[in-house]
Scaffold this motif. Structure first.
Motif, PDB file in Angstrom:
ATOM      1  N   MET A  23      40.105  45.282  39.749  1.00 20.42           N
ATOM      2  CA  MET A  23      39.241  44.146  39.469  1.00 20.42           C
ATOM      3  C   MET A  23      37.855  44.604  39.038  1.00 20.42           C
ATOM      4  O   MET A  23      37.251  45.480  39.666  1.00 20.42           O
ATOM      5  N   LYS A  24      37.361  43.990  37.956  1.00 26.31           N
ATOM      6  CA  LYS A  24      36.034  44.294  37.453  1.00 26.31           C
ATOM      7  C   LYS A  24      35.076  43.165  37.820  1.00 26.31           C
ATOM      8  O   LYS A  24      35.502  42.064  38.176  1.00 26.31           O
ATOM      9  N   LYS A  25      33.784  43.447  37.716  1.00 34.37           N
ATOM     10  CA  LYS A  25      32.796  42.417  38.026  1.00 34.37           C
ATOM     11  C   LYS A  25      32.933  41.272  37.023  1.00 34.37           C
ATOM     12  O   LYS A  25      33.158  41.496  35.826  1.00 34.37           O
ATOM     13  N   THR A  26      32.806  40.055  37.515  1.00 31.15           N
ATOM     14  CA  THR A  26      33.037  38.882  36.670  1.00 31.15           C
ATOM     15  C   THR A  26      32.058  38.823  35.491  1.00 31.15           C
ATOM     16  O   THR A  26      32.402  38.280  34.435  1.00 31.15           O
ATOM     17  N   ASP A  27      30.859  39.391  35.638  1.00 32.07           N
ATOM     18  CA  ASP A  27      29.895  39.315  34.536  1.00 32.07           C
ATOM     19  C   ASP A  27      30.238  40.253  33.384  1.00 32.07           C
ATOM     20  O   ASP A  27      29.567  40.245  32.347  1.00 32.07           O
ATOM     21  N   THR A  28      31.279  41.060  33.556  1.00 30.53           N
ATOM     22  CA  THR A  28      31.729  41.912  32.448  1.00 30.53           C
ATOM     23  C   THR A  28      32.820  41.240  31.616  1.00 30.53           C
ATOM     24  O   THR A  28      33.250  41.790  30.607  1.00 30.53           O
ATOM     25  N   LEU A 121      45.651  28.945  47.003  1.00 28.73           N
ATOM     26  CA  LEU A 121      44.535  29.802  47.380  1.00 28.73           C
ATOM     27  C   LEU A 121      44.611  30.082  48.889  1.00 28.73           C
ATOM     28  O   LEU A 121      44.952  29.181  49.652  1.00 28.73           O
ATOM     29  N   PRO A 122      44.311  31.306  49.334  1.00 31.28           N
ATOM     30  CA  PRO A 122      43.784  32.462  48.605  1.00 31.28           C
ATOM     31  C   PRO A 122      44.844  33.513  48.259  1.00 31.28           C
ATOM     32  O   PRO A 122      44.525  34.536  47.672  1.00 31.28           O
ATOM     33  N   TYR A 123      46.116  33.251  48.650  1.00 31.58           N
ATOM     34  CA  TYR A 123      47.114  34.299  48.469  1.00 31.58           C
ATOM     35  C   TYR A 123      47.413  34.578  46.998  1.00 31.58           C
ATOM     36  O   TYR A 123      47.823  35.684  46.649  1.00 31.58           O
ATOM     37  N   ASP A 124      47.191  33.577  46.120  1.00 30.90           N
ATOM     38  CA  ASP A 124      47.401  33.837  44.695  1.00 30.90           C
ATOM     39  C   ASP A 124      46.383  34.843  44.159  1.00 30.90           C
ATOM     40  O   ASP A 124      46.715  35.714  43.346  1.00 30.90           O
ATOM     41  N   VAL A 125      45.143  34.750  44.641  1.00 32.88           N
ATOM     42  CA  VAL A 125      44.114  35.719  44.237  1.00 32.88           C
ATOM     43  C   VAL A 125      44.467  37.107  44.773  1.00 32.88           C
ATOM     44  O   VAL A 125      44.353  38.111  44.056  1.00 32.88           O
ATOM     45  N   LEU A 126      44.906  37.165  46.017  1.00 37.60           N
ATOM     46  CA  LEU A 126      45.344  38.432  46.601  1.00 37.60           C
ATOM     47  C   LEU A 126      46.485  39.028  45.771  1.00 37.60           C
ATOM     48  O   LEU A 126      46.487  40.232  45.464  1.00 37.60           O
ATOM     49  N   TYR A 135      40.730  40.644  35.753  1.00 38.55           N
ATOM     50  CA  TYR A 135      39.993  39.382  35.769  1.00 38.55           C
ATOM     51  C   TYR A 135      40.938  38.250  36.167  1.00 38.55           C
ATOM     52  O   TYR A 135      42.140  38.317  35.898  1.00 38.55           O
ATOM     53  N   ILE A 136      40.351  37.200  36.777  1.00 36.91           N
ATOM     54  CA  ILE A 136      41.130  36.033  37.200  1.00 36.91           C
ATOM     55  C   ILE A 136      40.445  34.761  36.720  1.00 36.91           C
ATOM     56  O   ILE A 136      39.249  34.554  36.974  1.00 36.91           O
ATOM     57  N   LEU A 137      41.204  33.919  36.024  1.00 32.50           N
ATOM     58  CA  LEU A 137      40.800  32.532  35.756  1.00 32.50           C
ATOM     59  C   LEU A 137      41.654  31.665  36.661  1.00 32.50           C
ATOM     60  O   LEU A 137      42.851  31.898  36.793  1.00 32.50           O
ATOM     61  N   ARG A 138      41.037  30.659  37.261  1.00 35.79           N
ATOM     62  CA  ARG A 138      41.819  29.847  38.204  1.00 35.79           C
ATOM     63  C   ARG A 138      41.475  28.378  38.103  1.00 35.79           C
ATOM     64  O   ARG A 138      40.303  28.003  38.241  1.00 35.79           O
ATOM     65  N   ASN A 139      42.489  27.536  37.853  1.00 36.66           N
ATOM     66  CA  ASN A 139      42.317  26.088  37.943  1.00 36.66           C
ATOM     67  C   ASN A 139      42.313  25.717  39.422  1.00 36.66           C
ATOM     68  O   ASN A 139      43.280  25.991  40.131  1.00 36.66           O
ATOM     69  N   THR A 140      41.220  25.126  39.884  1.00 38.98           N
ATOM     70  CA  THR A 140      41.079  24.904  41.317  1.00 38.98           C
ATOM     71  C   THR A 140      41.097  23.426  41.682  1.00 38.98           C
ATOM     72  O   THR A 140      40.718  22.577  40.878  1.00 38.98           O
ATOM     73  N   ARG A 149      33.487  33.824  45.031  1.00 39.58           N
ATOM     74  CA  ARG A 149      33.503  33.707  43.579  1.00 39.58           C
ATOM     75  C   ARG A 149      33.454  35.053  42.872  1.00 39.58           C
ATOM     76  O   ARG A 149      33.670  35.112  41.653  1.00 39.58           O
ATOM     77  N   LYS A 150      33.197  36.123  43.586  1.00 40.36           N
ATOM     78  CA  LYS A 150      33.181  37.440  42.961  1.00 40.36           C
ATOM     79  C   LYS A 150      34.549  37.828  42.410  1.00 40.36           C
ATOM     80  O   LYS A 150      34.666  38.735  41.588  1.00 40.36           O
ATOM     81  N   TRP A 151      35.599  37.111  42.877  1.00 40.39           N
ATOM     82  CA  TRP A 151      36.957  37.444  42.439  1.00 40.39           C
ATOM     83  C   TRP A 151      37.429  36.595  41.263  1.00 40.39           C
ATOM     84  O   TRP A 151      38.474  36.881  40.676  1.00 40.39           O
ATOM     85  N   ILE A 152      36.692  35.549  40.922  1.00 40.04           N
ATOM     86  CA  ILE A 152      37.171  34.573  39.943  1.00 40.04           C
ATOM     87  C   ILE A 152      36.132  34.367  38.842  1.00 40.04           C
ATOM     88  O   ILE A 152      34.980  34.049  39.116  1.00 40.04           O
ATOM     89  N   VAL A 153      36.568  34.526  37.599  1.00 40.32           N
ATOM     90  CA  VAL A 153      35.671  34.303  36.467  1.00 40.32           C
ATOM     91  C   VAL A 153      35.353  32.813  36.339  1.00 40.32           C
ATOM     92  O   VAL A 153      34.214  32.410  36.135  1.00 40.32           O
TER      93      VAL A 153
END
Length: 355
Positions: A23-28, A121-126, A135-140, A149-153
């Motif tokens: 996982m990279k930082k979301t701002d990248t 959530l949160p197991y899908d992110v895991l 990177y992760i995009l997520r419809n919430t 939020r560090k895990w989700i763009v």
């Protein structure tokens, strides 16, 4: 949202990702990145998957050369196993006890981007991090705490509007332009058309996933008798899963004996492709807010859909609106059951408006 689970996953990933994750930082993140392998999550009910098909089709069109892996549920296997918009599929039940082996299956495809259209959530992110996504995009459907939020763009707050449009809005982060996207749902498995299209066949979906959204069996019986009396050649097909066998038993016990030859009971007796075949040759389907409604919409078959506690602007028809009749009542707490507010005469009238 269970905050304790969210914190546990967050703390675990803070240790796991620097050691084993990618996982990279979301701002990248940038829409200019050319992703070569993408993980799409749609692990919930049949209707939810149908809502996701326009977004899946749009992702495929935008990344024609990418390897797309779908994370789906076992109950939707027949829908997705031969889906031409994806390259591979893994089946996960949203449970953490089964997460590691399935995530490692997905990891073989070296996914770089996860697009979570509908999952838990949160197991899908895991799962996405363990599978090696960057990177992760997520419809919430819930507000995501700032520290997670560090895990989700994108995105952190629930959207308004129809579920289909919410998924398509999410794709703007990938520079997938709305004007280039069709919101039409599509059927993703093969079925055999039936040869009785010369009959007036009206489908009754007796049950829904939630009792509060289910119209009473007594109402369906009254409607059936009214329809048969108005046209003795009418065939009523009862559809539903094996969980709804008790509803068909009640229906068949209450219908007038002289109308029994007009009733075809298919509840619990069809595979998914067979169910699609039966819906495809219906003149109209009467249903609450549940999976077969969305199958009928995708097939461009007329429907009469019944809503009280659910909102058709969120989960009702979103295409070919001229062939769909939506009956929506504002919830009145004076009724013992919300769906009692919808009476037989107005459903009968809606069917005849279509026919």
């Amino acid at each position: 949202m269970k905050l304790k689970k969210l914190k546990w996953v967050h703390n675990f990933l803070n240790i796991y990702n620097p050691l084993f994750g990618k996982m990279k930082k979301t701002d990248t993140f940038s829409s200019d990145i050319q992703f070569n392998s993408i993980l799409i999550f749609s692990t919930t009910a049949l209707g939810d998957f149908m809502f996701n098909t326009p977004a899946i089709r749009a992702i495929r069109a935008h990344y024609p050369d990418a390897h797309i892996t779908l994370v789906s549920s076992e109950k939707n296997r027949l829908l997705v196993e031969n889906y031409d918009q994806i390259d591979s599929v893994v089946y996960w039940d949203n449970k953490i006890r089964n997460l590691l082996p399935i995530a490692l299956q997905a990891k073989k495809y070296k996914p770089e981007l996860a697009v979570i259209l509908h999952s838990h959530l949160p197991y899908d992110v895991l799962f996405a991090v363990v599978a090696g996504c960057q990177y992760i995009l997520r419809n919430t459907y819930d507000v995501i705490p700032e520290w997670f939020r560090k895990w989700i763009v994108a995105e952190y707050k629930p959207q308004s509007g129809h579920f289909i449009q919410r998924k398509l809005n999410l794709l703007k982060s990938l520079d997938i332009i709305e004007k280039d996207i069709s919101p039409e749902m599509e059927l993703t498995c093969k079925y055999t058309p039936l040869d009785d299209s010369n009959k007036v066949i009206i489908g009754f979906q007796l049950g829904t996933s939630s009792p509060i959204r289910t119209w009473g069996v007594d109402k369906f019986v009254q409607l059936a008798e009214k329809l048969i009396e108005s046209n003795p050649n009418t065939i009523i097909k009862l559809i539903g899963s094996s969980r709804e066998l008790s509803l068909s038993s009640v229906f068949l016990n209450k219908i007038k004996p002289e109308y029994s030859n007009n009733i075809v009971d298919l509840i619990g007796k069809t595979t998914l492709p067979e169910l699609i075949s039966h819906i495809e040759n219906m003149s109209v389907l009467v249903t609450g807010d549940t999976g077969p409604l969305h199958i009928a919409i995708a097939l461009k078959k007329p429907t009469v859909s019944l809503f009280v506690t659910a909102d058709p602007k969120i989960s009702g028809p979103y295409q070919d609106m001229d062939i769909h009749q939506v009956i929506k009542k504002e919830y009145d707490p004076s009724y013992e059951h919300p769906m009692e507010q919808i009476n037989t005469d107005e459903v009968f009238k809606a069917i005849h408006n279509i026919l």
